[in-house]
Design a protein around this motif. Structure first.
Motif, PDB file in Angstrom:
ATOM      1  N   LEU A  40      -5.304   2.217  -0.556  1.00 42.30           N
ATOM      2  CA  LEU A  40      -6.506   1.712   0.106  1.00 42.30           C
ATOM      3  C   LEU A  40      -7.348   2.815   0.752  1.00 42.30           C
ATOM      4  O   LEU A  40      -8.448   2.543   1.229  1.00 42.30           O
ATOM      5  N   SER A  41      -6.840   4.045   0.785  1.00 39.07           N
ATOM      6  CA  SER A  41      -7.603   5.113   1.438  1.00 39.07           C
ATOM      7  C   SER A  41      -8.927   5.371   0.736  1.00 39.07           C
ATOM      8  O   SER A  41      -9.946   5.639   1.380  1.00 39.07           O
TER       9      SER A  41
ATOM     10  N   THR B  10       0.814  -1.205   0.000  1.00 43.19           N
ATOM     11  CA  THR B  10       0.000   0.000   0.000  1.00 43.19           C
ATOM     12  C   THR B  10       0.854   1.264   0.000  1.00 43.19           C
ATOM     13  O   THR B  10       1.967   1.269   0.538  1.00 43.19           O
ATOM     14  N   THR B  11       0.317   2.297  -0.599  1.00 39.81           N
ATOM     15  CA  THR B  11       0.998   3.595  -0.617  1.00 39.81           C
ATOM     16  C   THR B  11       0.420   4.537   0.428  1.00 39.81           C
ATOM     17  O   THR B  11       0.898   5.668   0.557  1.00 39.81           O
ATOM     18  N   ASP B  12      -0.596   4.105   1.148  1.00 35.40           N
ATOM     19  CA  ASP B  12      -1.178   4.973   2.188  1.00 35.40           C
ATOM     20  C   ASP B  12      -1.553   4.128   3.404  1.00 35.40           C
ATOM     21  O   ASP B  12      -0.678   3.627   4.084  1.00 35.40           O
TER      22      ASP B  12
ATOM     23  N   GLU C 241     -13.066  -8.468   0.402  1.00 31.55           N
ATOM     24  CA  GLU C 241     -12.853  -8.811  -1.008  1.00 31.55           C
ATOM     25  C   GLU C 241     -11.954  -7.793  -1.698  1.00 31.55           C
ATOM     26  O   GLU C 241     -11.155  -8.144  -2.574  1.00 31.55           O
ATOM     27  N   THR C 242     -12.059  -6.531  -1.318  1.00 27.28           N
ATOM     28  CA  THR C 242     -11.225  -5.491  -1.910  1.00 27.28           C
ATOM     29  C   THR C 242      -9.752  -5.712  -1.552  1.00 27.28           C
ATOM     30  O   THR C 242      -8.864  -5.619  -2.410  1.00 27.28           O
ATOM     31  N   ILE C 243      -9.480  -5.997  -0.287  1.00 25.71           N
ATOM     32  CA  ILE C 243      -8.106  -6.270   0.137  1.00 25.71           C
ATOM     33  C   ILE C 243      -7.563  -7.499  -0.591  1.00 25.71           C
ATOM     34  O   ILE C 243      -6.430  -7.500  -1.083  1.00 25.71           O
TER      35      ILE C 243
ATOM     36  N   LEU D  28      -7.569  -0.255   7.423  1.00 18.25           N
ATOM     37  CA  LEU D  28      -8.865  -0.272   6.733  1.00 18.25           C
ATOM     38  C   LEU D  28      -9.842  -1.183   7.481  1.00 18.25           C
ATOM     39  O   LEU D  28     -10.988  -0.798   7.737  1.00 18.25           O
ATOM     40  N   VAL D  29      -9.390  -2.359   7.853  1.00 19.80           N
ATOM     41  CA  VAL D  29     -10.236  -3.305   8.593  1.00 19.80           C
ATOM     42  C   VAL D  29     -10.690  -2.714   9.916  1.00 19.80           C
ATOM     43  O   VAL D  29     -11.878  -2.751  10.274  1.00 19.80           O
TER      44      VAL D  29
END
Length: 313
Positions: free
Chosen positions: A216-217, A167-169, A242-244, A175-176
């Motif tokens: 992911l932000s 990830t870049t952020d 699912e996105t992760i 996120l979770v």
């Protein structure tokens, strides 16, 4: 005859102490989550350090009485990553205690990074400890880290990790946890969010992945929008997981385009069954059991043995 080593890890999530037998590969790991107020997204470093000071001796006390007489060396996690400038005060609690134990027992004291400990523990838990003696790819997917690593052994046999993706952020764990707290779950939210997601049918988002890196932000914003439009909690949870999984799978495929290195997965977020399923199906990836995937001190104990004996891989 046993060859016992002590490991200590004081991360921003858990207080951990473990012993590892280099002869039998048997281990005992004792830990407790740090206490996070309801609704909070984490702890300040000063709060984490204070809690480790309160709890570390209790975890050590859960190890077998008198085991110190058999311990050959001790290793503590002293920083997040094995690179210059990597530092978090919470690791001072474990380092100070480990140094004192080593001095009193007149045994060697070694250091390792939290990330190196994750890799070693995951390799043991996945039954592929010998992987640490060669080049491989590894994911460290946790509350504070989402990194795709190319790992090679250094001159001491310790895993030397180069970040080649991730990830870049914000991290996958952030996120979770942020969406979990939004949904009224406890912190950290991984286990509860996974249980919710199993009941959901919401599709994830095809994250843009370039040269193995992604953001992911924006996914946090999309998940919040789903929540704001009264989507059921289980659908929001499913969207996040699912996105992760999509981002991790896509980045792994890009990294293995030229060389099909084996893939080892570590970190608490990698304990998610859906993500594991996707990675196993597509890359035959290796996973540890949950106890050795999340924060633990077993990896530090393994690395104590490696630095003392140099015979494990």
């Amino acid at each position: 005859m046993s060859r016992l080593y002590l490991g200590i890890d004081t991360s921003n999530y858990r207080t951990s102490a473990a012993i590892f037998d280099a002869e039998t590969l048997f281990y005992q790991n004792f830990n407790r989550l740090l206490d996070v107020p309801v609704g909070a997204h984490g702890l300040r470093q000063s709060e984490a350090l204070f809690q480790h000071t309160l709890h570390l001796h209790k975890q050590l006390a859960r190890l077998p009485a008198g085991v110190g007489k058999e311990i050959r060396a001790v290793c503590a996690s002293t920083r997040p990553r094995a690179v210059e400038g990597s530092y978090m005060p919470c690791f001072l609690a474990g380092e100070g205690t480990a140094r004192s134990i080593a001095h009193l027992l007149d045994i060697p004291f070694y250091t390792a990074s939290h990330q190196q400990g994750h890799l070693a523990a995951a390799a043991l838990g996945a039954g592929c400890l010998d992987m640490l003696g060669k080049t491989f790819l590894a994911w460290h997917l946790s509350g504070g880290t989402t990194e795709l690593l190319k790992v090679t052994p250094d001159s001491n046999g310790l895993p030397c990790a180069e970040i080649i993706g991730g990830t870049t952020d914000i991290s996958a764990g952030q996120l979770v946890d942020r969406i979990g707290v939004l949904l009224g779950l406890g912190f950290p939210a991984g286990i509860e969010l996974e249980q919710l997601a199993i009941k959901g049918e919401q599709k994830g988002f095809p994250v843009k992945v370039k040269d193995c890196f992604f953001s992911l932000s924006g996914m946090q914003n999309k998940a919040e929008q789903l929540h704001d439009t009264s989507k059921p909690a289980e659908k929001v949870a499913r969207f996040v997981i699912e996105t992760i999984a999509y981002a991790v799978v896509e980045a792994t495929g890009q990294a293995r385009k030229d060389e099909k290195y084996p893939v080892l997965c570590a970190g608490g977020v990698m304990g998610n069954m859906y993500i594991q399923q996707q990675m196993k199906e597509k890359f035959n990836a290796y996973f540890a059991m949950p106890e050795l995937s999340g924060d633990n001190a077993v990896g530090a104990a393994i690395l104590a043995a490696q630095q003392k004996e140099e015979t494990l891989w």
